[in-house]
Design an enzyme around this catalytic site. Structure first.
Site, PDB file in Angstrom:
ATOM      1  N   HIS A 164      18.847  27.862 -13.020  1.00 20.64           N
ATOM      2  CA  HIS A 164      19.554  29.079 -13.692  1.00 20.64           C
ATOM      3  C   HIS A 164      18.954  30.242 -13.236  1.00 20.64           C
ATOM      4  CE1 HIS A 164      21.772  25.754 -15.788  1.00 20.64           C
ATOM      5  NE2 HIS A 164      20.767  25.559 -16.447  1.00 20.64           N
ATOM      6  N   GLN A 192      29.472  20.672  -9.586  1.00 15.21           N
ATOM      7  CA  GLN A 192      29.820  19.535  -9.405  1.00 15.21           C
ATOM      8  C   GLN A 192      30.824  19.446  -8.386  1.00 15.21           C
ATOM      9  OE1 GLN A 192      29.516  20.681 -12.449  1.00 15.21           O
ATOM     10  NE2 GLN A 192      29.124  18.904 -13.929  1.00 15.21           N
ATOM     11  N   LYS A 239       0.673  -1.321   0.062  1.00 17.94           N
ATOM     12  CA  LYS A 239      -0.142   0.029   0.135  1.00 17.94           C
ATOM     13  C   LYS A 239       0.812   1.370  -0.021  1.00 17.94           C
ATOM     14  CE  LYS A 239      -4.550   0.318   0.777  1.00 17.94           C
ATOM     15  NZ  LYS A 239      -5.412  -0.751  -0.111  1.00 17.94           N
ATOM     16  N   ARG A 250      28.397  34.578 -10.552  1.00 20.70           N
ATOM     17  CA  ARG A 250      26.827  34.230 -11.074  1.00 20.70           C
ATOM     18  C   ARG A 250      25.953  33.741  -9.780  1.00 20.70           C
ATOM     19  NH1 ARG A 250      27.205  28.001 -13.408  1.00 20.70           N
ATOM     20  NH2 ARG A 250      28.156  27.182 -11.635  1.00 20.70           N
ATOM     21  N   THR A 279      -3.852  -5.668   0.775  1.00 19.02           N
ATOM     22  CA  THR A 279      -3.098  -4.400   0.811  1.00 19.02           C
ATOM     23  C   THR A 279      -4.078  -3.499   2.028  1.00 19.02           C
ATOM     24  OG1 THR A 279      -4.268  -3.259  -0.917  1.00 19.02           O
ATOM     25  CG2 THR A 279      -2.389  -4.454  -1.437  1.00 19.02           C
TER      26      THR A 279
HETATM   27  O1  LIG Z   1      28.339  24.362 -12.255  1.00 25.12           O
HETATM   28  C1  LIG Z   1      28.093  23.999 -13.520  1.00 25.12           C
HETATM   29  N1  LIG Z   1      28.270  22.926 -14.267  1.00 25.12           N
HETATM   30  C2  LIG Z   1      27.889  22.435 -15.260  1.00 25.12           C
HETATM   31  O2  LIG Z   1      28.286  21.403 -15.914  1.00 25.12           O
HETATM   32  C3  LIG Z   1      27.389  23.436 -16.144  1.00 25.12           C
HETATM   33  N2  LIG Z   1      27.069  23.446 -17.337  1.00 25.12           N
HETATM   34  C4  LIG Z   1      26.424  24.874 -17.799  1.00 25.12           C
HETATM   35  O3  LIG Z   1      26.097  25.307 -18.686  1.00 25.12           O
HETATM   36  N3  LIG Z   1      26.258  25.508 -16.552  1.00 25.12           N
HETATM   37  C5  LIG Z   1      26.855  24.813 -15.467  1.00 25.12           C
HETATM   38  N4  LIG Z   1      27.559  25.100 -14.287  1.00 25.12           N
END
Ligand SMILES: O=c1[nH]c(=O)c2[nH]c(=O)[nH]c2[nH]1
Length: 307
Positions: free
Chosen positions: A264, A236, A13, A180, A61
């Site tokens: 973004h 990353q 469930k 940014r 269930t």
């Molecule tokens: O931190 C980021 N990693 C990306 O892989 C990536 N790709 C992108 O267009 N902007 C960003 N910014």
């Protein structure tokens, strides 16, 4: 086996919503309150119910749903979501011979105690944003898998982020930048190292505390120190540092998976024939977007841990 084919099924469930209050006196911290959405899925030997009209082995269930409320009632002492999931998993795998495995998933609705004039309220709560989650699998043998996580943890910083040095070719339009906004909605999962019921820690509520601790480490690492922050060269790298900090700080976490969409905020530049340079971007006006967004994810495990 069902005839010529191999048949594997499971049933349960989903979205069983349950709340529980633990009524402590105000001088003992006041009421505790949780709201959980529980999903139970069992692996059960009831193949004849699939291949014929024989339902004799099915745990309905509906009964599974009822059990969630019975067990909530029986938890007269405070339990964490993880403990509650283990209680349910053990129940189904021990009561029913045909149930070999149960997976219990719980998402908590983030009710938080309010403060009135700076004082924690004894029985007042408001809804927060990010959610604590858990997924526990229990086998009849007592072997265990406990994953916990966070969903919807929205974090943003207005500077100390950039993105440079990436592949430039005929498809590239994105300018390099050292300035940014970076915004994300973190989904995290981490695995506890307990592999058998007998290894579970006895201290109550440690899972709940660990959730709060992980959440803080993730945010602290994302933001850096309050005055100056910390520069992020990419989502990353920030993701990796966040995951690494979790494993470094908490030996009782075996691996951590982070998913961090890159939400973004686009620089706004407006210009037309009539109004050249109507709005010229100077790190001030952005267009927030959530579609499309980057998707960055990784799993970090201890080198010696088996998954
Ligand atoms: O931190 C980021 N990693 C990306 O892989 C990536 N790709 C992108 O267009 N902007 C960003 N910014």
């Amino acid at each position: 086996m069902a005839g010529r084919f191999d048949l594997q099924g499971r049933h349960g469930k989903s979205r069983v919503r349950v709340s529980r209050v633990w009524r402590r006196p105000a001088d003992a911290g006041g009421h505790l309150f949780v709201e959980w959405s529980v999903a139970v899925s069992v692996v059960s030997d009831c193949l004849p119910s699939y291949t014929s009209d024989d339902n004799s082995a099915i745990v309905a269930t509906d009964s599974i749903k009822n059990t969630v409320y019975v067990k909530a009632k029986e938890c007269t002492e405070v339990v964490s979501m993880e403990e509650f999931a283990v209680i349910l998993g053990r129940h189904f795998t021990s009561l029913y011979p045909q149930v070999s495995e149960a997976t219990v998933t719980i998402v908590e609705r983030p009710w938080e105690r309010v403060a009135v004039d700076g004082k924690p309220h004894s029985h007042g709560f408001k809804l927060g944003s990010e959610k604590h989650t858990t997924e526990v699998t229990v086998k009849k043998s007592g072997s265990l898998l406990i994953n916990s996580g966070i969903q919807g943890y929205s974090l943003l910083k207005t500077t100390q982020s950039g993105f440079e040095g990436f592949v430039r070719d005929r498809y590239t339009l994105l300018p390099e930048t050292r300035e940014r906004i970076v915004a994300t909605e973190v989904t995290a999962w981490w695995r506890y190292p307990f592999e058998h019921i007998s290894q579970l820690p006895s201290k109550p509520f440690c899972f709940t505390q660990r959730y709060q601790d992980v959440k803080k480490v993730l945010a602290d690492t994302f933001f850096g120190p309050p005055e100056v922050g910390v520069y992020s060269p990419s989502v990353q790298n920030t993701l990796y540092l966040m995951a690494r900090e979790v494993l470094t700080r908490f030996p009782d976490i075996a691996s951590v998976q982070l998913r961090m969409p890159n939400l973004h905020f686009l620089p706004v530049n407006l210009s037309g024939k009539e109004n050249p340079g109507l709005v010229k971007f100077a790190d001030d006006v952005y267009m927030p977007t959530d579609e499309p967004h980057g998707t960055i994810e990784a799993t970090l495990s201890r080198a010696n841990s088996k998954l």
